[in-house]
Design an enzyme around this catalytic site. Structure first.
Site, PDB file in Angstrom:
ATOM      1  N   LYS A 181       0.880  -1.181   0.000  1.00 23.83           N
ATOM      2  CA  LYS A 181       0.000   0.000   0.000  1.00 23.83           C
ATOM      3  C   LYS A 181       0.913   1.225   0.000  1.00 23.83           C
ATOM      4  O   LYS A 181       1.469   1.603   1.022  1.00 23.83           O
ATOM      5  CB  LYS A 181      -0.890  -0.006   1.255  1.00 23.83           C
ATOM      6  CG  LYS A 181      -2.230   0.666   1.090  1.00 23.83           C
ATOM      7  CD  LYS A 181      -2.184   2.141   0.742  1.00 23.83           C
ATOM      8  CE  LYS A 181      -1.934   3.024   1.949  1.00 23.83           C
ATOM      9  NZ  LYS A 181      -1.710   4.442   1.567  1.00 23.83           N
ATOM     10  N   GLU A 389      10.035  16.273  15.327  1.00 23.84           N
ATOM     11  CA  GLU A 389      10.412  16.124  13.919  1.00 23.84           C
ATOM     12  C   GLU A 389       9.559  17.079  13.083  1.00 23.84           C
ATOM     13  O   GLU A 389       8.343  16.951  13.032  1.00 23.84           O
ATOM     14  CB  GLU A 389      10.152  14.679  13.479  1.00 23.84           C
ATOM     15  CG  GLU A 389      10.578  14.414  12.055  1.00 23.84           C
ATOM     16  CD  GLU A 389      10.215  13.014  11.575  1.00 23.84           C
ATOM     17  OE1 GLU A 389       9.071  12.578  11.798  1.00 23.84           O
ATOM     18  OE2 GLU A 389      11.086  12.361  10.970  1.00 23.84           O
TER      19      GLU A 389
HETATM   20  P1  NAD Z   1       2.187   8.499   7.586  1.00 28.15           P
HETATM   21  O1  NAD Z   1       2.337   7.675   8.810  1.00 28.15           O
HETATM   22  O2  NAD Z   1       1.161   9.550   7.568  1.00 28.15           O
HETATM   23  O3  NAD Z   1       1.914   7.587   6.327  1.00 28.15           O
HETATM   24  C1  NAD Z   1       2.735   6.507   6.004  1.00 28.15           C
HETATM   25  C2  NAD Z   1       1.904   5.451   5.308  1.00 28.15           C
HETATM   26  O4  NAD Z   1       0.955   4.933   6.240  1.00 28.15           O
HETATM   27  C3  NAD Z   1       1.095   5.954   4.106  1.00 28.15           C
HETATM   28  O5  NAD Z   1       1.099   4.972   3.095  1.00 28.15           O
HETATM   29  C4  NAD Z   1      -0.303   6.100   4.690  1.00 28.15           C
HETATM   30  O6  NAD Z   1      -1.322   5.989   3.725  1.00 28.15           O
HETATM   31  C5  NAD Z   1      -0.332   4.930   5.646  1.00 28.15           C
HETATM   32  N1  NAD Z   1      -1.337   5.046   6.722  1.00 28.15           N
HETATM   33  C6  NAD Z   1      -1.876   6.159   7.240  1.00 28.15           C
HETATM   34  N2  NAD Z   1      -2.795   5.835   8.187  1.00 28.15           N
HETATM   35  C7  NAD Z   1      -2.810   4.489   8.272  1.00 28.15           C
HETATM   36  C8  NAD Z   1      -3.522   3.557   9.072  1.00 28.15           C
HETATM   37  N3  NAD Z   1      -4.414   3.951   9.984  1.00 28.15           N
HETATM   38  N4  NAD Z   1      -3.264   2.250   8.905  1.00 28.15           N
HETATM   39  C9  NAD Z   1      -2.338   1.823   8.002  1.00 28.15           C
HETATM   40  N5  NAD Z   1      -1.657   2.655   7.205  1.00 28.15           N
HETATM   41  C10 NAD Z   1      -1.885   3.977   7.338  1.00 28.15           C
HETATM   42  O7  NAD Z   1       3.642   9.081   7.311  1.00 28.15           O
HETATM   43  P2  NAD Z   1       4.075  10.055   6.146  1.00 28.15           P
HETATM   44  O8  NAD Z   1       3.637  11.425   6.511  1.00 28.15           O
HETATM   45  O9  NAD Z   1       3.716   9.505   4.827  1.00 28.15           O
HETATM   46  O10 NAD Z   1       5.673   9.925   6.246  1.00 28.15           O
HETATM   47  C11 NAD Z   1       6.411  10.736   7.046  1.00 28.15           C
HETATM   48  C12 NAD Z   1       6.901   9.989   8.274  1.00 28.15           C
HETATM   49  O11 NAD Z   1       7.563   8.791   7.889  1.00 28.15           O
HETATM   50  C13 NAD Z   1       7.927  10.787   9.044  1.00 28.15           C
HETATM   51  O12 NAD Z   1       7.684  10.666  10.408  1.00 28.15           O
HETATM   52  C14 NAD Z   1       9.232  10.111   8.652  1.00 28.15           C
HETATM   53  O13 NAD Z   1      10.271  10.308   9.569  1.00 28.15           O
HETATM   54  C15 NAD Z   1       8.820   8.697   8.541  1.00 28.15           C
HETATM   55  N6  NAD Z   1       9.779   7.925   7.719  1.00 28.15           N
HETATM   56  C16 NAD Z   1      10.593   7.014   8.324  1.00 28.15           C
HETATM   57  C17 NAD Z   1      11.525   6.314   7.585  1.00 28.15           C
HETATM   58  C18 NAD Z   1      12.436   5.302   8.231  1.00 28.15           C
HETATM   59  O14 NAD Z   1      13.010   4.484   7.519  1.00 28.15           O
HETATM   60  N7  NAD Z   1      12.605   5.301   9.531  1.00 28.15           N
HETATM   61  C19 NAD Z   1      11.625   6.530   6.207  1.00 28.15           C
HETATM   62  C20 NAD Z   1      10.776   7.461   5.624  1.00 28.15           C
HETATM   63  C21 NAD Z   1       9.849   8.150   6.398  1.00 28.15           C
END
Ligand code: NAD
Length: 487
Positions: A181, A389
């Site tokens: 997803k 962050e």
């Molecule tokens: P997010 O958590 O909003 O979304 C990430 C993914 O989760 C998306 O595909 C989203 O559709 C999905 N999602 C959202 N709600 C969900 C739910 N209830 N159940 C299952 N899936 C759901 O994060 P974002 O804003 O897309 O990304 C930014 C964040 O990701 C930042 O905090 C960043 O630091 C982190 N990040 C971490 C790494 C790592 O390797 N540690 C790498 C990239 C990004």
């Protein structure tokens, strides 16, 4: 790309069981270009029904064609996919920059890393093996490395190709069938990779991709009882929901979450070498990098000099159209732009000193989500900007007096993803490096999570489990112990 809805807006479909299909109810999400806010594509708004179909297709592949392949054959498919990605590099990079807003050179770097992940895990697939345990003389004990089964992969928007490569590449190499997803803001390159995987001959159902909203498609995937293991990369808040869903089904999960990574600059550091890296670690991808070096900790004696030098570079930085190779592109969407702007307003209201700010390129389109990079110094370690962050081009600097204080401050947030240490003292570099409570430490360099071969992951609010490197492959497998009594 699947088919054309109009001359300019492309309509994409999910990949389920080897077929391109729309959402079960036909719903779509608009895809806007962050560079100018214009609609240019539509993706399916996947439903729980779509997720169920994808999980079933993956299960059928896992119990059928996919598990009939040897590890070497799985590896060869991944190596073919690496070649297909490289052949499609220009298209993938242009698509990513349009969808996500990152400068074209960074999208190209992501494509190179994606191909390298497939190559790395493709060549590793038949090198992952179990062991024989000495036990009773009358028994033979073999411990096999086996796939989890059907794995679910939730991917964020900031580095979709790289995160797909490290997680789905490893899962496939390990023999799992996968359901992916992607993030609603960056699904297009993932769908393209799905098409390439089909072209190079992956069996139907080994890789399924369902686009859509997190709260519907994402939640349905993580809660699905047919999923045997979940890989999640995203925010800590969503990570909590994903782990809760995994717990209800008693399945394992890796959480790759956010960061507030420190770069520690000692007074004996080679500053000429450090400076470009200190700036790049927060500017790359507009600061929308989990391992961004968002905090500078600088030894007091050189604090002013380093702040002045970083400020000088910051003033020259420009956010601009991704195709014009700016220092940084726009934020991925309007919500992210507002989030960063709110942090900036709050910091200014709290009286934090702006040491320098860059700007927005004069030719940046007016509807885009641009933010001027901003550097605050000095900033107290306890301030919101030092602790939370921002996920944008915002850097803070804090002075420290000695090694003990540097370690305390570097480890002094809820996160623990990466750290940088700048010193010419070999013993100190090892001592301080080993004191960092993070998954990756860089000394006299800063890889910002780079290196396909290097295990990566967090402590604390940055998550748990490791991806990348050989360890990432091990995570996508488990063991089966076979005990044979032979008398
Ligand atoms: P997010 O958590 O909003 O979304 C990430 C993914 O989760 C998306 O595909 C989203 O559709 C999905 N999602 C959202 N709600 C969900 C739910 N209830 N159940 C299952 N899936 C759901 O994060 P974002 O804003 O897309 O990304 C930014 C964040 O990701 C930042 O905090 C960043 O630091 C982190 N990040 C971490 C790494 C790592 O390797 N540690 C790498 C990239 C990004």
């Amino acid at each position: 790309m699947n088919d054309q809805a109009s001359s300019t807006v492309t309509l994409h479909k999910n990949l389920i069981g080897g077929r391109d299909v729309p959402a079960s109810d036909g719903a779509v999400l608009d895809v806007l270009s962050p560079a100018d806010g214009q609609l240019f594509a539509r993706i399916p708004s996947g439903t729980a029904e779509d997720i169920d179909a994808a999980v079933k297709a993956a299960r059928a592949a896992f119990e059928g064609a996919w598990s009939k392949l040897t590890a070497t054959e799985r590896g060869r498919l991944l190596i073919k996919l690496a070649a297909a990605v490289e052949a499609d590099a220009d298209h993938l990079a242009a698509l990513e920059s349009r969808d996500n807003g990152k400068p074209l050179r960074q999208s190209r770097a992501d494509v190179t890393a994606l191909a390298r992940y497939f190559e790395y895990y493709g060549t590793a697939a038949d090198k992952l093996h179990g062991e024989v345990i000495p036990y009773l003389n009358t028994h033979f004990i073999g411990v096999e490395r086996v796939p989890h089964g059907v794995t679910g992969h939730i991917i964020p928007w900031n580095y979709p190709m790289q995160i797909f490569g490290r997680s789905v590449g490893a899962a496939l190499a390990g023999g799992n069938a996968t359901v992916v997803k992607p993030a609603e803001d960056a699904s297009l390159t993932i769908l393209r990779i799905g098409a390439l995987a089909r072209e190079v001959g992956f069996p139907d159902g080994a890789l399924n991709i369902v686009t859509g909203l997190g709260r519907t498609a994402g939640a349905a995937l993580t809660a699905h009882p047919g999923i045997d293991f979940i890989s999640f990369t995203g925010s800590p808040e969503t990570g909590t929901m994903v782990q809760t869903a995994a717990a209800k089904n008693h399945v394992g999960v890796t959480l790759e979450l956010g960061g507030k990574s420190a770069q520690v600059v000692f007074d004996d550091a080679d500053l000429e070498r450090a400076l470009p890296s200190l700036v790049n670690a927060i500017i790359q991808n507009g600061g929308q990098t989990c391992s961004a070096g968002s905090r500078l900790l600088i030894q007091r004696g050189i604090f002013k000099d380093v702040v002045d030098a970083v400020a000088e570079r910051f003033r020259t930085l420009r956010a601009g159209h991704p195709e014009r190779e700016p220092d940084l592109g726009p934020m991925v969407n309007q919500a992210q732009q507002r989030r960063v702007e709110k942090y900036l307003e709050r910091a200014k209201n709290e009286g934090l000193t702006v040491a320098a700010a860059g700007g927005i390129a004069s030719d940046a389109p007016s509807g885009g989500y641009y933010v001027a990079p901003t550097f605050f110094a000095p900033v107290a370690h306890e301030s919101v900007l030092s602790q939370e962050e921002v996920f944008g081009p915002v850097l803070v600097a804090t002075p420290f007096d000695d090694e003990a204080e540097a370690i305390r401050l570097a480890n002094g947030t809820a996160y623990g993803l990466a750290a940088g240490v700048w010193t010419r003292d070999a013993m100190r570099s090892t001592r301080v490096g080993r004191a960092m409570r993070v998954g990756q430490v860089f000394v006299n360099c800063y890889g910002a999570g780079g290196g396909v071969e290097l295990p990566f992951g967090g402590f604390g609010r940055s998550g748990h489990g490791r991806e990348k490197g050989f360890e990432g492959l091990v995570e996508f497998t488990t063991t089966r112990t076979l005990v044979i009594a032979h008398g």
